[in-house]
Scaffold this motif. Structure first.
Motif, PDB file in Angstrom:
ATOM      1  N   ASN A   1      52.413  58.777  48.211  1.00 15.38           N
ATOM      2  CA  ASN A   1      51.696  57.535  48.517  1.00 15.38           C
ATOM      3  C   ASN A   1      50.526  57.317  47.567  1.00 15.38           C
ATOM      4  O   ASN A   1      50.481  56.357  46.807  1.00 15.38           O
TER       5      ASN A   1
ATOM      6  N   GLU B   1      44.385  65.155  53.866  1.00 17.99           N
ATOM      7  CA  GLU B   1      45.361  64.359  53.115  1.00 17.99           C
ATOM      8  C   GLU B   1      44.710  63.303  52.230  1.00 17.99           C
ATOM      9  O   GLU B   1      45.340  62.838  51.272  1.00 17.99           O
TER      10      GLU B   1
ATOM     11  N   HIS C   1      55.435  58.289  64.069  1.00 19.85           N
ATOM     12  CA  HIS C   1      55.619  59.071  62.845  1.00 19.85           C
ATOM     13  C   HIS C   1      56.387  58.217  61.837  1.00 19.85           C
ATOM     14  O   HIS C   1      57.266  57.423  62.227  1.00 19.85           O
ATOM     15  N   PRO C   2      56.080  58.348  60.521  1.00 21.26           N
ATOM     16  CA  PRO C   2      56.750  57.516  59.519  1.00 21.26           C
ATOM     17  C   PRO C   2      58.262  57.657  59.480  1.00 21.26           C
ATOM     18  O   PRO C   2      58.945  56.755  58.969  1.00 21.26           O
TER      19      PRO C   2
ATOM     20  N   GLU D   1      44.845  55.275  59.327  1.00 24.55           N
ATOM     21  CA  GLU D   1      45.925  56.229  59.135  1.00 24.55           C
ATOM     22  C   GLU D   1      45.345  57.647  59.209  1.00 24.55           C
ATOM     23  O   GLU D   1      44.152  57.833  58.974  1.00 24.55           O
ATOM     24  N   PRO D   2      46.141  58.650  59.571  1.00 25.49           N
ATOM     25  CA  PRO D   2      47.555  58.561  59.918  1.00 25.49           C
ATOM     26  C   PRO D   2      47.824  58.094  61.340  1.00 25.49           C
ATOM     27  O   PRO D   2      48.983  57.901  61.704  1.00 25.49           O
ATOM     28  N   HIS D   3      46.761  57.909  62.157  1.00 22.93           N
ATOM     29  CA  HIS D   3      46.977  57.576  63.563  1.00 22.93           C
ATOM     30  C   HIS D   3      46.232  56.305  63.955  1.00 22.93           C
ATOM     31  O   HIS D   3      45.014  56.245  63.848  1.00 22.93           O
TER      32      HIS D   3
ATOM     33  N   TRP E   1      53.531  64.527  56.388  1.00 18.73           N
ATOM     34  CA  TRP E   1      52.257  64.139  55.804  1.00 18.73           C
ATOM     35  C   TRP E   1      51.803  65.024  54.655  1.00 18.73           C
ATOM     36  O   TRP E   1      50.905  64.643  53.899  1.00 18.73           O
TER      37      TRP E   1
ATOM     38  N   ASP F   1      53.461  64.419  66.655  1.00 22.98           N
ATOM     39  CA  ASP F   1      53.655  63.026  66.240  1.00 22.98           C
ATOM     40  C   ASP F   1      55.137  62.681  66.296  1.00 22.98           C
ATOM     41  O   ASP F   1      55.999  63.460  65.875  1.00 22.98           O
TER      42      ASP F   1
ATOM     43  N   TYR G   1      52.027  53.436  61.714  1.00 23.02           N
ATOM     44  CA  TYR G   1      50.638  53.306  61.269  1.00 23.02           C
ATOM     45  C   TYR G   1      50.431  52.133  60.321  1.00 23.02           C
ATOM     46  O   TYR G   1      49.287  51.718  60.062  1.00 23.02           O
TER      47      TYR G   1
ATOM     48  N   ILE H   1      51.832  63.437  50.905  1.00 24.74           N
ATOM     49  CA  ILE H   1      50.984  62.273  50.721  1.00 24.74           C
ATOM     50  C   ILE H   1      50.824  61.882  49.246  1.00 24.74           C
ATOM     51  O   ILE H   1      50.509  60.726  48.930  1.00 24.74           O
TER      52      ILE H   1
ATOM     53  N   SER I   1      58.357  55.934  52.606  1.00 20.82           N
ATOM     54  CA  SER I   1      57.232  56.588  53.267  1.00 20.82           C
ATOM     55  C   SER I   1      57.328  58.098  53.156  1.00 20.82           C
ATOM     56  O   SER I   1      58.376  58.646  52.781  1.00 20.82           O
TER      57      SER I   1
END
Length: 496
Positions: free
Chosen positions: A337, A387, A166-167, A153-155, A331, A42, A216, A334, A327
């Protein structure tokens, strides 16, 4: 005639050629990924994206998306080639206006410009393409009878525009999409700059996002969507409701999303100033989740099928701070988030006089027995593909509450606001949040983080409750059903 160059030795000429060719020799390809342990390919190395300009046409009747995406970027090394994350069929690539060669391997394109790109230089990439996103292998693009959606998400970015996916690599966006001028609407992030009528019976919708966003978090919904636009706090407040969201479902959805300004105003008091230029939301069928798309979350209509749900609106708008403005750096982080967005539901419940955060913590803890697999998920290291396990949300919220209990309210809310102000438009890790929490509280919090985030197993009691009192009250507070409704689809294994 004697040449004046005869006195220069062959050695000197060779040395001069090496020096002249030094920059070309030093140039090398950028990496094919940013090294995220969960998704190593990513994103892409060698450059940073500044802006994506999508100038596209979408035909609902065929599902074909076509046009050109122009990427403005800055090289961070001398680049002989670079990669783009993309899953659609490309017909041409230009770099700085010159034709470039390109090759494809899976969802990765390697682009070789006509000449190398010096480090620190700005450059543009124009990618022309045409494909049917909904039929591409592995796609997360959704197409229903009423709406086409780039929401996941993530894609998701790779299924509708080429990117460094990618974030870590945030950018601003201009999303311009032409669709049939038959009532079809295009809703995306940020501010609507206007619409124009084009030949061939097309209407072009132009959206601009001026605050950097992760790939994303950039979305589009296309279809028969009733769009409303007002203002709140000087910002556009834009909502959209797909035409197949009807009856009480539509009424409940509108009543819920209409509380968005109120919820954002409250969340601003606990997280700090709202970080973006617009607010709103879109309600659709055909997905089983809600997603915190920047400035304008997208909600499944199922959240409002049995009544209003301000908790899911609180959750997704809390993400505007936790996940969007700041962000995940990778990943595995997570929790930063989902743990905080879930805890925002508890804070909102407390704010409006339903169950307190402590009552919700008790109920969540008591709803999972010691033998439940729920307690076997390590929140700080869930693993690729895991995730969005429900434990990331609910045990994650328990972890946030544990920090609040450990440091006290004044310090806790100072930590939240400081994290946001120091990392706005950037990324963060759990370890960095731990370090900040310890710095501002003046105490070690490693045991708290170990208990709730870094270790398996059911802790002896809910945070804020002693072992003796852990089961003193089994009653669920009035809002618990609403809170659980926010996660019911996750429990069924659907991504969010």
């Amino acid at each position: 005639m004697r040449s004046r160059f005869r006195s220069i030795s062959p050695f000197a000429i060779s040395a001069a050629l090496i020096l002249l060719g030094g920059s070309a020799i030093a140039a090398s390809p950028g990496s094919s990924g940013l090294g995220d342990p969960y998704y190593p390919t990513d994103g892409n190395g060698g450059y940073d994206v500044d802006n994506y300009n999508l100038h596209l046409t979408y035909r609902p009747s065929t599902g074909v998306l076509s046009g050109t995406t122009t990427i403005k970027a800055t090289a961070v090394q001398d680049l002989s080639a670079f990669n783009l994350d993309f899953a659609l069929a490309v017909s041409a690539v230009k770099v700085n206006g010159a034709n470039a060669t390109f090759s494809r391997s899976g969802n990765e394109y390697t682009v070789t410009p006509a000449s190398s790109l010096p480090g620190s230089s700005a450059f543009t990439v124009e990618v022309t393409y045409s494909d049917t996103p909904s039929s591409v292998s592995g796609t997360t693009w959704k197409k229903t009878s009423t709406v086409a959606m780039a929401v996941n998400e993530p894609h998701i970015a790779r299924y509708w525009f080429p990117s460094s996916d990618h974030p870590r690599d945030k950018a601003t966006y201009d999303v311009s999409i032409a669709v049939p001028d038959d009532g079809t609407t295009v809703v995306s992030n940020g501010v609507l700059q206007g619409t124009t009528i084009e030949p061939g019976g097309l209407k072009r919708w132009n959206w601009h996002s001026g605050v950097p966003a992760a790939t994303y978090l950039t979305f589009v919904t296309i279809g028969k969507i009733a769009q409303t636009s007002t203002t709140s706090g000087g910002r556009p407040f834009i909502t959209g409701y797909a035409s197949d969201v009807t009856g009480s479902n539509l009424t409940n959805a509108k009543n819920s999303l209409n509380r968005t300004p109120e919820i954002i105003n409250y969340l601003s008091t606990v997280f700090g100033p709202y970080p973006f230029e617009a607010i709103g939301g879109v309600v659709v069928k055909g997905i089983g989740f809600a997603l915190e798309t920047q400035t304008r979350p997208v909600y499944s209509a199922s959240f409002f099928s049995s009544g209003t749900s301000s908790s899911v609106v609180a959750h997704e708008n809390a993400h505007q701070w936790w996940g969007d403005s700041v962000s995940v750096d990778t990943w595995r982080n997570i929790w930063l988030n989902e743990g905080f967005a879930s805890y925002a539901e508890w804070l909102w419940s407390e704010h409006i006089g339903n169950g307190t955060a402590q009552e919700l913590a008790n109920s969540t803890y008591n709803s999972h027995s010691s033998g439940s697999s729920f307690w076997q998920v390590v929140v700080a290291e869930p693993g690729a593909g895991n995730e969005f396990n429900s434990a990331i949300y609910d045990r994650g919220a328990l972890g946030v509450h544990a920090v609040r209990v450990a440091v006290g309210d004044s310090t806790f809310f100072n930590i939240l606001k400081t994290w946001q102000s120091e990392r706005k438009s950037s990324t963060g890790t759990i370890e960095q949040f731990l370090a900040l929490s310890e710095r501002l509280s003046g105490r070690s919090l490693r045991s708290v983080f170990d208990t709730w985030l870094f270790k398996k197993g059911r802790p002896a009691s809910p945070p804020g409750v002693s072992t003796v009192d852990a089961f003193a009250s089994q009653a669920e507070p009035p809002s618990f059903a609403e809170i659980q409704h926010t996660h019911q689809l996750l429990a069924a294994g659907e991504s969010r």
